[in-house]
Design a protein around this motif. Sequence first.
Motif, mmCIF file in Angstrom:
data_model
loop_
_atom_site.group_PDB
_atom_site.id
_atom_site.type_symbol
_atom_site.label_atom_id
_atom_site.label_comp_id
_atom_site.label_asym_id
_atom_site.label_seq_id
_atom_site.Cartn_x
_atom_site.Cartn_y
_atom_site.Cartn_z
ATOM 1 N N UNK A 5 43.377 30.065 32.177
ATOM 2 C CA UNK A 5 43.837 29.641 33.500
ATOM 3 C C UNK A 5 44.573 28.313 33.370
ATOM 4 N N UNK A 6 45.556 28.116 34.236
ATOM 5 C CA UNK A 6 46.288 26.856 34.256
ATOM 6 C C UNK A 6 45.692 25.957 35.319
ATOM 7 N N UNK A 7 45.195 24.801 34.868
ATOM 8 C CA UNK A 7 44.570 23.827 35.760
ATOM 9 C C UNK A 7 45.271 22.493 35.558
ATOM 10 N N UNK A 30 31.355 17.482 44.206
ATOM 11 C CA UNK A 30 30.498 18.461 44.849
ATOM 12 C C UNK A 30 31.255 19.550 45.591
ATOM 13 N N UNK A 31 32.569 19.395 45.745
ATOM 14 C CA UNK A 31 33.340 20.417 46.454
ATOM 15 C C UNK A 31 33.733 21.547 45.506
ATOM 16 N N UNK A 32 34.082 22.674 46.079
ATOM 17 C CA UNK A 32 34.484 23.835 45.300
ATOM 18 C C UNK A 32 36.005 23.953 45.318
ATOM 19 N N UNK A 33 36.560 24.328 44.179
ATOM 20 C CA UNK A 33 38.004 24.523 44.063
ATOM 21 C C UNK A 33 38.270 25.916 43.490
ATOM 22 N N UNK A 34 39.430 26.457 43.812
ATOM 23 C CA UNK A 34 39.825 27.777 43.331
ATOM 24 C C UNK A 34 41.171 27.653 42.640
ATOM 25 N N UNK A 35 41.272 28.241 41.457
ATOM 26 C CA UNK A 35 42.509 28.231 40.697
ATOM 27 C C UNK A 35 43.045 29.659 40.658
ATOM 28 N N UNK A 36 44.265 29.846 41.172
ATOM 29 C CA UNK A 36 44.841 31.181 41.294
ATOM 30 C C UNK A 36 45.775 31.541 40.149
ATOM 31 N N UNK A 57 43.790 37.625 40.861
ATOM 32 C CA UNK A 57 42.730 37.046 40.039
ATOM 33 C C UNK A 57 42.608 35.557 40.345
ATOM 34 N N UNK A 58 41.365 35.058 40.323
ATOM 35 C CA UNK A 58 41.154 33.636 40.581
ATOM 36 C C UNK A 58 39.903 33.167 39.848
ATOM 37 N N UNK A 59 39.819 31.869 39.675
ATOM 38 C CA UNK A 59 38.676 31.231 39.028
ATOM 39 C C UNK A 59 38.108 30.213 40.001
ATOM 40 N N UNK A 60 36.799 30.321 40.275
ATOM 41 C CA UNK A 60 36.137 29.382 41.174
ATOM 42 C C UNK A 60 35.396 28.347 40.338
ATOM 43 N N UNK A 101 34.628 34.119 37.726
ATOM 44 C CA UNK A 101 35.976 34.630 37.566
ATOM 45 C C UNK A 101 36.043 35.925 38.356
ATOM 46 N N UNK A 102 36.987 35.998 39.279
ATOM 47 C CA UNK A 102 37.058 37.198 40.116
ATOM 48 C C UNK A 102 38.433 37.842 39.998
ATOM 49 N N UNK A 103 38.420 39.182 40.106
ATOM 50 C CA UNK A 103 39.667 39.941 40.081
ATOM 51 C C UNK A 103 39.639 40.924 41.233
ATOM 52 N N UNK A 104 40.799 41.376 41.632
ATOM 53 C CA UNK A 104 40.861 42.397 42.670
ATOM 54 C C UNK A 104 41.658 43.575 42.121
ATOM 55 N N UNK A 105 41.071 44.291 41.179
ATOM 56 C CA UNK A 105 41.633 45.486 40.549
ATOM 57 C C UNK A 105 43.072 45.284 40.095
ATOM 58 N N UNK A 106 43.272 44.539 39.000
ATOM 59 C CA UNK A 106 44.638 44.341 38.518
ATOM 60 C C UNK A 106 45.249 45.652 38.040
ATOM 61 N N UNK A 107 46.567 45.751 38.197
ATOM 62 C CA UNK A 107 47.269 46.958 37.777
ATOM 63 C C UNK A 107 47.351 46.977 36.256
ATOM 64 N N UNK A 108 47.045 48.147 35.680
ATOM 65 C CA UNK A 108 47.143 48.284 34.232
ATOM 66 C C UNK A 108 48.539 48.771 33.882
ATOM 67 N N UNK A 109 49.098 48.182 32.850
ATOM 68 C CA UNK A 109 50.437 48.558 32.415
ATOM 69 C C UNK A 109 50.372 49.861 31.637
ATOM 70 N N UNK A 110 51.441 50.625 31.691
ATOM 71 C CA UNK A 110 51.512 51.877 30.946
ATOM 72 C C UNK A 110 51.554 51.558 29.457
ATOM 73 N N UNK A 111 50.918 52.376 28.634
ATOM 74 C CA UNK A 111 50.939 52.093 27.196
ATOM 75 C C UNK A 111 52.358 52.187 26.650
ATOM 76 N N UNK A 112 52.679 51.270 25.766
ATOM 77 C CA UNK A 112 54.017 51.229 25.210
ATOM 78 C C UNK A 112 54.134 52.244 24.080
#
Length: 142
Positions: A5-7, A30-36, A57-60, A101-112
């Motif tokens: 992740x880029x932070x 003490x606060x929560x941050x999310x990195x997208x 996808x994101x990282x809390x 670390x959370x994802x929302x069903x990332x699209x899978x690429x077709x095999x090359x």
Amino acid sequence: MYAIVEIAGHQFKVSKDLKVYVNRLASEEGSKVTFDKVLLLDDNGTITLGAPAIEGASVEAKVLQHLKGDKVIVFKKKRRKGYKKRNGHRQYLTQIVIEGISTSAPKKAAPKKAAAEVVATEEVAVPKVKKAPKAKKEDTKE
């Protein structure tokens, strides 16, 4: 499961419950941050690459504390000239702990296709080149 992740302008490999020192964030302790901006995601061997980031996808993380890093001494000198400059620097850092670390069903690429299959399936037409006739040598006897 881990993610890259880029932070704050730097890329980090993070996983759950990992403590990371990053450049100073503008969040309270003490606060929560999310990195997208998740660049790579590994879920037990299933690797998902982003182009450039994975959508959904994101990282809390939770901010633990703000602190200063170790002192770095910058010393410049030119020999035989009497030139010496000494300078110090301490980087402002934020310590965070990765909560998930959370994802929302990332699209899978077709095999090359393999490189051999691509070469075998593509036909390339090569134009035929006509050769110029050879010049004849003439014998000149006089």
